[in-house]
Design a protein around this motif. Structure first.
Motif, short mmCIF file in Angstrom:
data_model
loop_
_atom_site.label_atom_id
_atom_site.label_comp_id
_atom_site.label_asym_id
_atom_site.label_seq_id
_atom_site.Cartn_x
_atom_site.Cartn_y
_atom_site.Cartn_z
N PRO A 18 0.82 -1.21 0.00
CA PRO A 18 0.00 0.00 0.00
C PRO A 18 0.85 1.26 0.00
O PRO A 18 2.04 1.22 0.33
CB PRO A 18 -0.76 -0.12 1.33
N THR A 19 0.26 2.38 -0.35
CA THR A 19 0.91 3.66 -0.19
C THR A 19 0.89 4.05 1.29
O THR A 19 0.17 3.44 2.09
CB THR A 19 0.21 4.75 -1.00
N VAL A 20 1.64 5.06 1.64
CA VAL A 20 1.65 5.50 3.03
C VAL A 20 0.26 5.99 3.47
O VAL A 20 -0.22 5.59 4.54
CB VAL A 20 2.72 6.57 3.25
N PRO A 21 -0.44 6.83 2.70
CA PRO A 21 -1.80 7.22 3.12
C PRO A 21 -2.73 6.04 3.28
O PRO A 21 -3.57 6.02 4.20
CB PRO A 21 -2.25 8.16 2.00
N GLU A 22 -2.62 5.03 2.40
CA GLU A 22 -3.48 3.85 2.53
C GLU A 22 -3.18 3.09 3.82
O GLU A 22 -4.10 2.64 4.52
CB GLU A 22 -3.28 2.93 1.32
N ALA A 23 -1.90 2.95 4.14
CA ALA A 23 -1.53 2.24 5.36
C ALA A 23 -2.01 3.01 6.60
O ALA A 23 -2.46 2.40 7.57
CB ALA A 23 -0.02 2.04 5.41
N VAL A 24 -1.90 4.33 6.55
CA VAL A 24 -2.39 5.15 7.67
C VAL A 24 -3.89 4.94 7.86
O VAL A 24 -4.37 4.75 8.99
CB VAL A 24 -2.07 6.64 7.43
N ARG A 25 -4.63 4.94 6.76
CA ARG A 25 -6.08 4.75 6.86
C ARG A 25 -6.42 3.38 7.42
O ARG A 25 -7.36 3.23 8.22
CB ARG A 25 -6.74 4.97 5.50
N THR A 26 -5.68 2.36 7.00
CA THR A 26 -5.93 1.01 7.50
C THR A 26 -5.73 0.93 9.00
O THR A 26 -6.56 0.37 9.73
CB THR A 26 -5.01 0.01 6.79
#
Length: 282
Positions: free
Chosen positions: A184-192
């Motif tokens: 994932p991208t960093v924003p995606e990982a943060v959201r997860t």
């Protein structure tokens, strides 16, 4: 393994600590950000301070001078260990660097990249602490390990291993994420992580120096973001550790695909084709 342990081990290797040892060529990626070059040069100064008699040179894959072929050409037919200033396997480690070495007159070995390794985790942990990571993290803390990214599955495996080592160190979830070429991208990982109830999500910069990717990843942090690893002492110790492992013939060495032969593992066996140390956490 701590920096102190590695220093104790390597200080006993007199061949690598005296004149006449094969040169250490640190191979950086290169960046358009001028802070990257100054950071790498400062890191090499730390390496020289740890091992004053060891010839230490810099070569870049791209974007900055000196480029790796020029550095190797300047060595003539001398012996050198090439240590990638890269944090996982990938195309540069597996193809670009060994092929440049094989085309040079120098007698070379290519060491493993810096990650995964406990010394790398030491540096990551220290940078997080500097950014405000608490001594005792709570159940709502988590980390996104931000890396450059690669299409190579072995690169992603190495990053995942580094994330697992950091998670064991911190006692919190650590999710690997990427600035490009992988998910994932960093924003995606943060959201997860946020969706899982982690209200304190830090972004750990798994980058050797400042640059566009590090800046973009830090901007996605909802809480704290650590600085790139840069000149942290563990990085200098890790460069020397990889040098020593390659010099001692630790692990099995394989000739570059298409090279004219295979080298053996003794410290005197400096065959023309570059040889590559497996990228294991040692």
């Amino acid at each position: 393994m701590t920096a102190t342990t590695v220093t104790t081990v390597t200080s006993n290797r007199t061949a690598a600590a005296t004149g006449g040892a094969p040169a250490l060529v640190v191979v950086a990626h290169g960046s358009r950000d001028p802070r990257a070059l100054s950071t790498v040069r400062a890191l090499l100064d730390r390496v020289r301070a740890l091992r004053p008699a060891l010839p230490v040179h810099l070569g870049h894959v791209e974007l900055n001078a000196p480029l790796l072929p020029d550095t190797l050409a300047a060595l003539g037919d001398g012996a050198a260990v090439l240590v990638p200033l890269l944090l996982s396997r990938g195309h540069h480690v597996k193809r670009d660097i060994p092929e440049a070495a094989a085309l040079s007159p120098a007698r070379t070995r290519v060491a493993a990249p810096l990650g995964p390794h406990p010394l790398l985790v030491d540096a990551l942990h220290a940078r997080l602490t500097e950014a405000g990571w608490p001594t005792h993290a709570g159940p709502d803390h988590a980390v996104v390990l931000a890396s450059a990214g690669s299409r190579d599955p072995e690169s992603r495996a190495d990053t995942a291993r580094t994330a697992a080592l950091l998670a064991a160190r911190l006692g919190v979830p650590v999710v690997p994420a990427y600035a490009s070429a992988a998910a994932p991208t960093v924003p995606e990982a943060v959201r997860t992580l946020t969706a899982r109830g982690n209200r304190r999500v830090a972004v750990a910069a798994c980058f050797t120096a400042p640059g566009r990717f590090a800046t973009e990843c830090a901007a996605a942090a909802p809480w704290i973001a650590s600085e790139p690893l840069g000149t942290h002492p563990s990085m200098a110790h890790l460069l020397l550790h990889r040098y020593d492992r390659a010099l001692d013939g630790g692990g099995e060495f394989n000739a570059v695909k298409g090279a004219r032969g295979e080298s053996t593992c003794g410290s005197a066996a400096w065959a023309r084709p570059a040889t590559t140390e497996p990228a294991l956490a040692r």
